[in-house]
Design a protein around this motif. Sequence first.
Motif, PDB file in Angstrom:
ATOM      1  N   ILE A 254       0.868  -1.169   0.000  1.00  0.00           N
ATOM      2  CA  ILE A 254       0.000   0.000   0.000  1.00  0.00           C
ATOM      3  C   ILE A 254       0.911   1.227   0.000  1.00  0.00           C
ATOM      4  CG2 ILE A 254      -1.778   1.284   1.230  1.00  0.00           C
ATOM      5  CD1 ILE A 254      -2.729  -1.374   2.397  1.00  0.00           C
ATOM      6  N   GLN A 255       0.897   1.958  -1.091  1.00  0.00           N
ATOM      7  CA  GLN A 255       1.824   3.063  -1.301  1.00  0.00           C
ATOM      8  C   GLN A 255       1.636   4.201  -0.306  1.00  0.00           C
ATOM      9  OE1 GLN A 255       4.295   2.915  -3.483  1.00  0.00           O
ATOM     10  NE2 GLN A 255       5.078   4.904  -2.931  1.00  0.00           N
ATOM     11  N   ILE A 256       0.393   4.514   0.060  1.00  0.00           N
ATOM     12  CA  ILE A 256       0.139   5.647   0.950  1.00  0.00           C
ATOM     13  C   ILE A 256       0.714   5.395   2.340  1.00  0.00           C
ATOM     14  CG2 ILE A 256      -2.152   4.896   1.685  1.00  0.00           C
ATOM     15  CD1 ILE A 256      -1.168   8.517   0.938  1.00  0.00           C
ATOM     16  N   LEU A 257       0.672   4.152   2.823  1.00  0.00           N
ATOM     17  CA  LEU A 257       1.271   3.838   4.119  1.00  0.00           C
ATOM     18  C   LEU A 257       2.781   4.001   4.069  1.00  0.00           C
ATOM     19  CD1 LEU A 257      -0.718   0.703   5.327  1.00  0.00           C
ATOM     20  CD2 LEU A 257      -0.974   3.072   6.044  1.00  0.00           C
ATOM     21  N   TRP A 258       3.375   3.614   2.968  1.00  0.00           N
ATOM     22  CA  TRP A 258       4.823   3.762   2.775  1.00  0.00           C
ATOM     23  C   TRP A 258       5.203   5.244   2.816  1.00  0.00           C
ATOM     24  CZ3 TRP A 258       8.859   0.624   2.837  1.00  0.00           C
ATOM     25  CH2 TRP A 258      10.035   1.023   2.231  1.00  0.00           C
ATOM     26  N   THR A 259       4.432   6.086   2.126  1.00  0.00           N
ATOM     27  CA  THR A 259       4.710   7.523   2.079  1.00  0.00           C
ATOM     28  C   THR A 259       4.534   8.177   3.449  1.00  0.00           C
ATOM     29  OG1 THR A 259       3.932   7.539  -0.204  1.00  0.00           O
ATOM     30  CG2 THR A 259       4.116   9.663   0.904  1.00  0.00           C
ATOM     31  N   ILE A 260       3.456   7.864   4.134  1.00  0.00           N
ATOM     32  CA  ILE A 260       3.215   8.426   5.465  1.00  0.00           C
ATOM     33  C   ILE A 260       4.295   7.952   6.436  1.00  0.00           C
ATOM     34  CG2 ILE A 260       1.628   8.435   7.430  1.00  0.00           C
ATOM     35  CD1 ILE A 260      -0.659   8.261   5.380  1.00  0.00           C
ATOM     36  N   GLY A 261       4.704   6.693   6.331  1.00  0.00           N
ATOM     37  CA  GLY A 261       5.756   6.165   7.192  1.00  0.00           C
ATOM     38  C   GLY A 261       7.069   6.896   7.013  1.00  0.00           C
ATOM     39  N   ILE A 262       7.442   7.166   5.778  1.00  0.00           N
ATOM     40  CA  ILE A 262       8.686   7.904   5.510  1.00  0.00           C
ATOM     41  C   ILE A 262       8.600   9.308   6.104  1.00  0.00           C
ATOM     42  CG2 ILE A 262      10.061   8.974   3.681  1.00  0.00           C
ATOM     43  CD1 ILE A 262       9.465   6.498   1.980  1.00  0.00           C
ATOM     44  N   ALA A 263       7.456   9.969   5.912  1.00  0.00           N
ATOM     45  CA  ALA A 263       7.290  11.325   6.439  1.00  0.00           C
ATOM     46  C   ALA A 263       7.390  11.337   7.966  1.00  0.00           C
ATOM     47  CB  ALA A 263       5.952  11.899   5.991  1.00  0.00           C
ATOM     48  N   LEU A 264       6.770  10.368   8.635  1.00  0.00           N
ATOM     49  CA  LEU A 264       6.817  10.323  10.092  1.00  0.00           C
ATOM     50  C   LEU A 264       8.223  10.043  10.612  1.00  0.00           C
ATOM     51  CD1 LEU A 264       3.527   8.475  11.087  1.00  0.00           C
ATOM     52  CD2 LEU A 264       4.100  10.878  11.385  1.00  0.00           C
ATOM     53  N   VAL A 265       8.949   9.177   9.936  1.00  0.00           N
ATOM     54  CA  VAL A 265      10.324   8.886  10.356  1.00  0.00           C
ATOM     55  C   VAL A 265      11.193  10.134  10.215  1.00  0.00           C
ATOM     56  CG1 VAL A 265      12.389   7.573   9.762  1.00  0.00           C
ATOM     57  CG2 VAL A 265      10.212   6.411   9.953  1.00  0.00           C
ATOM     58  N   VAL A 266      11.057  10.840   9.106  1.00  0.00           N
ATOM     59  CA  VAL A 266      11.875  12.036   8.877  1.00  0.00           C
ATOM     60  C   VAL A 266      11.525  13.138   9.877  1.00  0.00           C
ATOM     61  CG1 VAL A 266      12.333  13.897   7.234  1.00  0.00           C
ATOM     62  CG2 VAL A 266      12.297  11.532   6.458  1.00  0.00           C
ATOM     63  N   ILE A 267      10.239  13.400  10.072  1.00  0.00           N
ATOM     64  CA  ILE A 267       9.822  14.439  11.017  1.00  0.00           C
ATOM     65  C   ILE A 267      10.228  14.060  12.443  1.00  0.00           C
ATOM     66  CG2 ILE A 267       7.817  15.569  12.057  1.00  0.00           C
ATOM     67  CD1 ILE A 267       6.500  15.380   9.263  1.00  0.00           C
TER      68      ILE A 267
END
Length: 51
Positions: free
Chosen positions: A17-30
């Motif tokens: 699921i691409q959206i979970l991957w994108t949100i996960g990357i954003a949360l890790v970076v923030i």
Amino acid sequence: MIVLGVILLVVGFVTSIQILWTIGIALVVIGAILAVLGGTGRRIGGRAHWY
């Protein structure tokens, strides 16, 4: 925040699921940015500590 991001990355990778991957990357970076700034003693958003 970093732990939640890693969990979303793993779930997004396993289920493709691409959206979970994108949100996960954003949360890790923030989360990493907040951890580094908090570790240096800087106030973030008017708060001295983020829990």
